[in-house]
Design an enzyme around this catalytic site. Structure first.
Site, short mmCIF file in Angstrom:
data_model
loop_
_atom_site.label_atom_id
_atom_site.label_comp_id
_atom_site.label_asym_id
_atom_site.label_seq_id
_atom_site.Cartn_x
_atom_site.Cartn_y
_atom_site.Cartn_z
N ASP A 37 -9.13 -4.91 8.69
CA ASP A 37 -9.01 -5.26 7.26
C ASP A 37 -10.39 -5.36 6.60
OD1 ASP A 37 -7.79 -6.05 4.89
OD2 ASP A 37 -7.60 -8.15 5.47
N GLU A 57 -13.39 -1.75 3.14
CA GLU A 57 -13.80 -0.80 2.07
C GLU A 57 -15.32 -0.66 2.05
OE1 GLU A 57 -11.60 -3.31 1.76
OE2 GLU A 57 -9.92 -1.93 1.98
N ASP A 80 -2.27 -4.70 -0.41
CA ASP A 80 -1.69 -5.88 -1.06
C ASP A 80 -0.80 -5.56 -2.25
OD1 ASP A 80 -3.21 -7.08 0.84
OD2 ASP A 80 -4.76 -7.79 -0.53
#
Ligand code: MIG
Length: 672
Positions: free
Chosen positions: A309, A312, A422
Site C-alpha cells: 500500500d 504511489e 479507496d
C-alpha cells in the site's frame, strides 16, 4: 503487427518482454508532433469510434469524453472529475468502424495525458514526455490487438488458488482476538472464507516488517492456527520506512544508502502513517533486493500473501515543505487577513499532501544514474511490488505467493495484481468497478477486484448484496472497509443466509472461474471483456457499458442500482439466462437476442451463458469452509447448446508454478 517508435533517451521501465525493431517511418495511425513539452500524438475519432483501455481510471468502458492522466495518486475520492487514480496504464485501443482499429501504448514512467475527446469531441490527443517508447498495434480484431499487446508485455501474474476464495478485510482489526472473531463469524454460519487481512494496525507503530507483540503475542502460532482452519493471513506493507533509532530496517537502509535522497544527497523525509519516513529506493536494483528480502521474516512466520500500500508513494507531507508552510502561515499571525488570504492559508496546508513539488524534490539512484522522482513517479509502486516478487522467487521458488499492490504500471502485471483502492459505498462505484475490470485486463492486470461493499462510507445491506453478486466474478473477491464505517462483514447484516448463498455460488463457480483465469493468463487473453470484443459486428454491443464477458461462457449483467428488482439487459445473441439464489435454487431459461427486462430479487443473482458454451458448477459439501475443502469435487453443468458442447478445464494443485504441462488441461464434452 507491432510498430515501435523510440524518442529521446527513454528510461527502461521493464514494461515489455519482447524486443521489437525500431521503426523509422512516420506513424500512420496518429499525427506525431514534437513540442517543447514532449511528444504529442493526435487523431480524429468518428462518431461511432470507441476507445477501450487505460486500466484504472474513472468513468465508463468507452473512455471518450474526458482527459485521463497517468500520474499515480493516492486519492480516495474516485469521483467523475478525477483525472488520476493509483495506477498508470498507458494502453488503449481505438475501435473504429470505417478504418482498421489500432492499439497504442505509451511507455513513459512520467506524466502522460490522454485527452480522449474532452477538448474536442472528435479528437484524441496523447501527450507524453520527450523520452519515451510508443507502440502501435494493428490486428485482425480487438481481441487480437489486445492479445498481441499482452504478448509484448509478458505473462500476467498467477495467484495461488486459495486467493480465488472469499476474503475478509477491514482497517481496524487490531489484534488476534479480532482476527479470530472474524473467522468464527464466518465459520459459525457456514460462510466460506479463505483469508483475513491485516491492515496497518498489526505493526508496531506502523513499522514495516514488525508485528506488535502485545496485539499478537504469538504471530507464527496464530498464522498456523489459521492455516489449520483454512485461513491465510494477509498483512499489508507500506512504502514508507519509519525513521526511528534502533529500528533495523531504517538503520540498515541509511547505512547502505538505500533510501531516496533529496537534492543535497540526504535521505528525503516524508510523513505517512508511521510518522516521518524514508522511501526505499526500489528503482535501484540493490535496494530493491534488500527491501524485498525483508518480506522473508514474515514468510517464516507462515505468511504467504501480502498487499503493498501507499506506494504511489503517498506523502501526507514532507518535512521541508511543512516547515515552509508553517513559516508562511505564522507570518500571517496578527495580520488583518482578508478572505483571499484566509483561503490561501487553508490551501497551504491542504496542498502539502501528495504535492507535485515533493515529487520533484527527491531522487533515485537507477544503478548509477541519478533520476529525479517525477520522471519515474509512475513506476515506484510497480518496483516495490517487483522487489517483493523477486524476493519470493528466492524465498519460496516453488510456491505461488499472493501479492497485489495499490499503485501499478504496465509491467507490474507480471509480478502481482492490484486492488482498485479507496472506493466508497456508493452504487455508482459498484458500476465503476464493473467498468474498470475489462480495462485492467486489457493492460495485463488479471488478478484484481474492488473493495466489495465500498471502502469509505457506510455500506447498506442491499448495496453489499448487489456488490457481492458482482464480486462473485472478480478474481480478487475481498470485502474491505475503512475505520469508523459501519461493520460490513456479511454476517453483520440481516440476510445472512442470502450472503452465505452468494458466497457459496462463488465457490461453486470456482472451477470455471479459475480455469478461465488460467486460460487468460497462459494464453494472453482477457478474462473480463467488453461485449464488443466478442461481438465486433454488433453495433449495439459496443454501446453496452454495464455488462461484461467473463471467461468464454459467461456474460455478467449485474444489478447495480438502488431499489432495483431487475434490470435491462442486451443480448447480442440468444443466450441462456441463469438465475440463482443459491447453488440449489437455480433456474435456466433461453432468451432471444435483443433487449430484455430481467427480474432479479435482491438476493438473487443473474448471469447469461453464451450459445454453444457450458460451465461446470462444483457440487459443494454443506460444510465447505474454504478452497482447501474443494479437492475431488464433482460437477454439475450449466450448458447452452443444441448438441454436445465442449468445455476445457484447467486443473492443478493451485499452488505450484509448473503451469504449462498439457495434462493440466482437460476437455469435457457435455450433452446439450
Ligand atoms: O491512508 O492502511 O487503500 O485499503 O485500509 C490510508 C489503511 C491507508 C489505504 C488503502 C486502504 C487501507 C488504508 N490505506
Amino acid at each position: 503487427m507491432i510498430y515501435k517508435y523510440v524518442f529521446g533517451k527513454p528510461i527502461e521501465t521493464g514494461a515489455f518482454v519482447m524486443e521489437i525493431q525500431k521503426n523509422e517511418q512516420e506513424p500512420k495511425w496518429m499525427r506525431l508532433t514534437k513540442t517543447e513539452a514532449g511528444i504529442l500524438l493526435s487523431c480524429h475519432m468518428d462518431e461511432s469510434d470507441v476507445v477501450y483501455g487505460l486500466g484504472e481510471q474513472v468513468r465508463g468502458m468507452n473512455k471518450r469524453g474526458f482527459t485521463y492522466v497517468s500520474d499515480a495518486l493516492d486519492d480516495p475520492d474516485h469521483t467523475e472529475d478525477r483525472h488520476s487514480l493509483y495506477g498508470s496504464h498507458n494502453f488503449l485501443i481505438l475501435n473504429r468502424q470505417e478504418q482498421p482499429s489500432f492499439g497504442v501504448f505509451v511507455d513513459d514512467p512520467g506524466r502522460v495525458a490522454f485527452d480522449v475527446g474532452e477538448t474536442k469531441l472528435d479528437q484524441m490527443a496523447i501527450s507524453a514526455g520527450s523520452d519515451c517508447v510508443i507502440y502501435f498495434i494493428e490486428g485482425e480484431s480487438l481481441k487480437d490487438i489486445a492479445k498481441q499487446f499482452r504478448k509484448l508485455i509478458g505473462r500476467s501474474y498467477i495467484a495461488p488458488k486459495w486467493a480465488f476464495g472469499y476474503q475478509q478485510s477491514r482497517w481496524g482489526y487490531v489484534n488476534e482476538q479480532d482476527v479470530r472473531e472474524v473467522v468464527s463469524g464466518h465459520r459459525e454460519r457456514g460462510i466460506p472464507l479463505d483469508a483475513v487481512y491485516l491492515d496497518i494496525d498489526y505493526m508496531e507503530n506502523y513499522k514495516d516488517f514488525t508485528v506488535d507483540p502485545e496485539k499478537f503475542p504469538d504471530f507464527a502460532g496464530l498464522a498456523c492456527e489459521m492455516k489449520d482452519q483454512g485461513i491465510h493471513l494477509v498483512p499489508i506493507i507500506d512504502a514508507g520506512v519509519k525513521i526511528e533509532e534502533g529500528y533495523s530496517i531504517y538503520e540498515e537502509g541509511v547505512e547502505k544508502g538505500y533510501f531516496c535522497k533529496d537534492e543535497d544527497g540526504k535521505e528525503f523525509v516524508g510523513a505517512v502513517w508511521p510518522g516521518k519516513v524514508h522511501f526505499p529506493d526500489v528503482l535501484n536494483a540493490k535496494a530493491r533486493e534488500w527491501f524485498g528480502g525483508k518480506y522473508r521474516w514474515l514468510m517464516e512466520q507462515g505468511i504467504d500473501g501480502f498487499w503493498n500500500d501507499m506506494n504511489e508513494p503517498a506523502i501526507f507531507y514532507s518535512e521541508k515543505r511543512m516547515q515552509e508552510a508553517m513559516e508562511e502561515v505564522l507570518s500571517m499571525k496578527g495580520k488583518n487577513m482578508d478572505l483571499h488570504a484566509f483561503f490561501h492559508m487553508k490551501d497551504i496546508m491542504l496542498g502539502l499532501t501528495n504535492s507535485p513539488e515533493d515529487y520533484k524534490s527527491f531522487y533515485h539512484d537507477m544503478d548509477g544514474v541519478r533520476v529525479r522522482h517525477d520522471r519515474v513517479h509512475n513506476i515506484y509502486g510497480y518496483n516495490m511490488t517487483k522487489a517483493a516478487a523477486e524476493a519470493f522467487e528466492k524465498i519460496s521458488p516453488n510456491q505461488r505467493t499472493l501479492l497485489f499492490s495499490r499503485s501499478s504500471y504496465i509491467g507490474m502485471h507480471r509480478y502481482g495484481g492490484i486492488w482498485t483502492g479507496d472506493n466508497r459505498s456508493w452504487w455508482s462505484h459498484l458500476l465503476l468497478s464493473i467498468q474498470q475490470m475489462p480495462a485492467l485486463n486489457m493492460c495485463g492486470i488479471l488478478y484484481t477486484g474492488s473493495d466489495l461493499g465500498g471502502f469509505g462510507s457506510d455500506a447498506t445491506e442491499d448495496l453489499m448484496m448487489r456488490w457481492m453478486q458482482f464480486g462473485v466474478f472478480t478474481p480478487l473477491m475481498r470485502n474491505h472497509a475503512t475505520l469508523g464505517t459501519r461493520r460490513q462483514e456479511v454476517y453483520q447484516f440481516e440476510n445472512q443466509e442470502g450472503f452465505r448463498n452468494i458466497i457459496r455460488i462463488r465457490y461453486g463457480l470456482l472451477p470455471y472461474l479459475y480455469s478461465e483465469y488460467m486460460k487468460a493468463a497462459l494464453c494472453d487473453e482477457m478474462y473480463f471483456r467488453p461485449l464488443a470484443f466478442d461481438y465486433p459486428k454488433d453495433a449495439h454491443a459496443a454501446k453496452v457499458e454495464d455488462q461484461v464477458m467473463v471467461g468464454e461462457s459467461i456474460m455478467a449483467a449485474p444489478v447495480y442500482t438502488q431499489n432495483a428488482t431487475g434490470r435491462y439487459v442486451y443480448l447480442p445473441e440468444d443466450m441462456l439466462l441463469v438465475r440463482m439464489k443459491s447453488l440449489k435454487e437455480k433456474t435456466c431459461k433461453r432468451l432471444e437476442k435483443g433487449h430484455h427486462y430481467v427480474d432479479a430479487a435482491l438476493d438473487e443473482m443473474i448471469f447469461f451463458v453464451k450459445k454453444g458454451h457450458a460451465l461446470p458448477l462444483a457440487v459443494l459439501d454443506n460444510n465447505l469452509k474454504s478452497t482447501a475443502d474443494m479437492k475431488d469435487v464433482s460437477y454439475e453443468w450449466i450448458c447452452f447448446g443444441d448438441g454436445p458442447v465442449e468445455y476445457v478445464f484447467y486443473e492443478d494443485d493451485g499452488i505450484s508454478k509448473n503451469y504449462t504441462p498439457q495434462e493440466k488441461w482437460k476437455k469435457v464434452t457435455i450433452e446439450g
